[in-house]
Design a protein around this motif. Structure first.
Motif, PDB file in Angstrom:
ATOM      1  N   GLU A  76       0.829  -1.198   0.000  1.00 30.95           N
ATOM      2  CA  GLU A  76       0.000   0.000   0.000  1.00 30.95           C
ATOM      3  C   GLU A  76       0.871   1.258   0.000  1.00 30.95           C
ATOM      4  N   GLU A  77       1.869   1.274   0.862  1.00 32.55           N
ATOM      5  CA  GLU A  77       2.750   2.436   0.933  1.00 32.55           C
ATOM      6  C   GLU A  77       3.541   2.602  -0.368  1.00 32.55           C
ATOM      7  N   ASP A  78       4.025   1.481  -0.901  1.00 26.79           N
ATOM      8  CA  ASP A  78       4.791   1.553  -2.140  1.00 26.79           C
ATOM      9  C   ASP A  78       3.902   1.994  -3.297  1.00 26.79           C
ATOM     10  N   GLY A  79       2.653   1.522  -3.305  1.00 22.66           N
ATOM     11  CA  GLY A  79       1.733   1.926  -4.363  1.00 22.66           C
ATOM     12  C   GLY A  79       1.420   3.409  -4.302  1.00 22.66           C
ATOM     13  N   ILE A  80       1.312   3.939  -3.084  1.00 17.22           N
ATOM     14  CA  ILE A  80       1.066   5.372  -2.937  1.00 17.22           C
ATOM     15  C   ILE A  80       2.252   6.164  -3.453  1.00 17.22           C
ATOM     16  N   ARG A  81       3.467   5.722  -3.083  1.00 14.53           N
ATOM     17  CA  ARG A  81       4.663   6.442  -3.516  1.00 14.53           C
ATOM     18  C   ARG A  81       4.828   6.397  -5.035  1.00 14.53           C
ATOM     19  N   ALA A  82       4.582   5.253  -5.608  1.00  6.92           N
ATOM     20  CA  ALA A  82       4.818   5.100  -7.052  1.00  6.92           C
ATOM     21  C   ALA A  82       3.602   5.456  -7.903  1.00  6.92           C
ATOM     22  N   GLY A  83       2.447   5.597  -7.274  1.00  7.69           N
ATOM     23  CA  GLY A  83       1.246   5.931  -8.034  1.00  7.69           C
ATOM     24  C   GLY A  83       0.783   4.798  -8.928  1.00  7.69           C
ATOM     25  N   HIS A  84       0.934   3.565  -8.454  1.00  9.42           N
ATOM     26  CA  HIS A  84       0.585   2.420  -9.289  1.00  9.42           C
ATOM     27  C   HIS A  84      -0.863   1.964  -9.114  1.00  9.42           C
ATOM     28  N   ARG A  85      -1.536   2.455  -8.085  1.00 10.99           N
ATOM     29  CA  ARG A  85      -2.887   1.986  -7.841  1.00 10.99           C
ATOM     30  C   ARG A  85      -3.838   2.572  -8.884  1.00 10.99           C
ATOM     31  N   THR A  86      -4.690   1.731  -9.414  1.00 14.07           N
ATOM     32  CA  THR A  86      -5.658   2.175 -10.409  1.00 14.07           C
ATOM     33  C   THR A  86      -6.947   2.597  -9.722  1.00 14.07           C
ATOM     34  N   LEU A  87      -7.782   3.328 -10.455  1.00  9.21           N
ATOM     35  CA  LEU A  87      -9.060   3.730  -9.895  1.00  9.21           C
ATOM     36  C   LEU A  87      -9.952   2.520  -9.615  1.00  9.21           C
ATOM     37  N   ALA A  88      -9.788   1.476 -10.422  1.00  4.97           N
ATOM     38  CA  ALA A  88     -10.571   0.261 -10.172  1.00  4.97           C
ATOM     39  C   ALA A  88     -10.218  -0.335  -8.811  1.00  4.97           C
ATOM     40  N   GLU A  89      -8.943  -0.286  -8.448  1.00  8.43           N
ATOM     41  CA  GLU A  89      -8.535  -0.783  -7.134  1.00  8.43           C
ATOM     42  C   GLU A  89      -9.007   0.140  -6.031  1.00  8.43           C
ATOM     43  N   VAL A  90      -9.010   1.425  -6.289  1.00  9.06           N
ATOM     44  CA  VAL A  90      -9.514   2.381  -5.303  1.00  9.06           C
ATOM     45  C   VAL A  90     -10.998   2.123  -5.039  1.00  9.06           C
ATOM     46  N   ASP A  91     -11.734   1.761  -6.084  1.00 14.22           N
ATOM     47  CA  ASP A  91     -13.173   1.510  -5.937  1.00 14.22           C
ATOM     48  C   ASP A  91     -13.468   0.333  -5.013  1.00 14.22           C
ATOM     49  N   THR A  92     -12.522  -0.560  -4.831  1.00 10.27           N
ATOM     50  CA  THR A  92     -12.739  -1.724  -3.958  1.00 10.27           C
ATOM     51  C   THR A  92     -12.364  -1.435  -2.510  1.00 10.27           C
ATOM     52  N   MET A  93     -11.841  -0.263  -2.231  1.00  6.95           N
ATOM     53  CA  MET A  93     -11.413   0.065  -0.869  1.00  6.95           C
ATOM     54  C   MET A  93     -12.613   0.336   0.031  1.00  6.95           C
ATOM     55  N   THR A  94     -12.384   0.161   1.318  1.00  6.95           N
ATOM     56  CA  THR A  94     -13.357   0.613   2.304  1.00  6.95           C
ATOM     57  C   THR A  94     -13.176   2.115   2.505  1.00  6.95           C
ATOM     58  N   GLY A  95     -14.104   2.724   3.212  1.00  9.78           N
ATOM     59  CA  GLY A  95     -13.974   4.140   3.484  1.00  9.78           C
ATOM     60  C   GLY A  95     -12.703   4.474   4.250  1.00  9.78           C
ATOM     61  N   THR A  96     -12.364   3.633   5.225  1.00 10.20           N
ATOM     62  CA  THR A  96     -11.147   3.860   6.015  1.00 10.20           C
ATOM     63  C   THR A  96      -9.898   3.727   5.162  1.00 10.20           C
ATOM     64  N   GLN A  97      -9.866   2.732   4.297  1.00 12.97           N
ATOM     65  CA  GLN A  97      -8.703   2.558   3.417  1.00 12.97           C
ATOM     66  C   GLN A  97      -8.554   3.742   2.465  1.00 12.97           C
ATOM     67  N   PHE A  98      -9.668   4.270   1.990  1.00 15.62           N
ATOM     68  CA  PHE A  98      -9.601   5.433   1.101  1.00 15.62           C
ATOM     69  C   PHE A  98      -9.058   6.651   1.856  1.00 15.62           C
ATOM     70  N   GLU A  99      -9.481   6.813   3.083  1.00 14.98           N
ATOM     71  CA  GLU A  99      -8.962   7.916   3.898  1.00 14.98           C
ATOM     72  C   GLU A  99      -7.457   7.774   4.112  1.00 14.98           C
ATOM     73  N   GLU A 100      -7.001   6.547   4.373  1.00 12.39           N
ATOM     74  CA  GLU A 100      -5.563   6.310   4.539  1.00 12.39           C
ATOM     75  C   GLU A 100      -4.807   6.616   3.241  1.00 12.39           C
ATOM     76  N   LEU A 101      -5.408   6.277   2.101  1.00 16.42           N
ATOM     77  CA  LEU A 101      -4.787   6.577   0.809  1.00 16.42           C
ATOM     78  C   LEU A 101      -4.613   8.079   0.632  1.00 16.42           C
ATOM     79  N   ILE A 102      -5.666   8.835   0.925  1.00 16.84           N
ATOM     80  CA  ILE A 102      -5.606  10.287   0.760  1.00 16.84           C
ATOM     81  C   ILE A 102      -4.576  10.889   1.718  1.00 16.84           C
ATOM     82  N   ALA A 103      -4.539  10.409   2.944  1.00 13.38           N
ATOM     83  CA  ALA A 103      -3.544  10.904   3.897  1.00 13.38           C
ATOM     84  C   ALA A 103      -2.129  10.607   3.399  1.00 13.38           C
TER      85      ALA A 103
END
Length: 233
Positions: A76-103
């Motif tokens: 998760e941390e590496d994906g945030i740094r590299a920007g590899h996460r796709t919007l499709a993967e973001v759509d599968t996140m919970t609300g808490t996981q999305f908040e952690e992504l934005i932070a």
């Protein structure tokens, strides 16, 4: 003399006699224990083997769980740094996981004092922190399905939260879109409204300040815009 010797012999016999039944009972008891152990030994060995096997399996399961959790956090941390996460993967996140992504994206872009505060009693704010230019910010995260729209009442609540926290800038981030009244409200009250396309750009490497500069909405009042231009040209 003979009579005295006879009395000694009788006394010695009386003294030795009580130990014989004790020895016999002890021998019988030992024999019974050996017989019981011989009968129960396979079960005892099996129970011990099952106990050892269960302990080994539990240790392997716990180790695998810890490794998987560590690997998931690292990815998760590496994906945030590299920007590899796709919007499709973001759509599968919970609300808490999305908040952690934005932070995490805020921290990546140089924001300081970033903290996730989402949860019950969060006053409509999920992330707080400071932009690289020093402005305090509050962020509301809306992890909605792509076909949904953020309503105007959500942004009205965010405007109230900005006053409550005394923040310089209020940002709403959603994986969906904004209704027309919500977009007009954001533009009229200096709220940065980042929709699905903005999230994709942000996650792919675009910096938060550049997204805030897409339009005048969300740049704060005139004083903040002037300071931003002086600092970043």
């Amino acid at each position: 003399m003979t009579a005295r010797r006879g009395r000694r012999t009788v006394a010695r016999k009386r003294h030795k006699t009580p130990w014989r039944p004790v020895a016999v009972c002890a021998g019988v008891l030992v024999l019974q224990l050996l017989m019981i152990w011989t009968a129960l030994r396979p079960y005892a060995v099996g129970a011990l083997a099952l106990g050892v096997l269960g302990a080994v399996l539990w240790w392997l399961w716990r180790t695998d769980r810890l490794v998987r959790e560590s690997d998931r956090t690292w990815r998760e941390e590496d994906g945030i740094r590299a920007g590899h996460r796709t919007l499709a993967e973001v759509d599968t996140m919970t609300g808490t996981q999305f908040e952690e992504l934005i932070a995490g994206l805020c921290r990546r872009d140089g924001c300081t004092a970033v903290r996730r505060v989402g949860g019950s009693g969060d006053n409509g704010v999920d992330v707080t922190g400071r932009l690289p230019d020093g402005r305090s910010m509050i962020i509301q995260c809306k992890r909605y399905a792509p076909h949904r729209a953020v309503a105007g009442r959500d942004l009205r609540d965010l405007l109230g939260a900005r006053v409550h926290f005394g923040a310089d800038l209020a940002i709403c981030v959603t994986t969906a879109r904004y209704s027309r009244p919500a977009g007009a409200f954001a533009a009229g009250h200096g709220i940065a409204a980042l929709h699905r396309d903005h999230v994709g750009l942000w996650n792919s490497g675009a910096a938060l300040p550049s997204l805030l500069g897409v339009s005048d909405a969300g740049q704060g009042d005139h004083r903040h815009r002037v300071r931003w231009k002086k600092t970043y040209g």
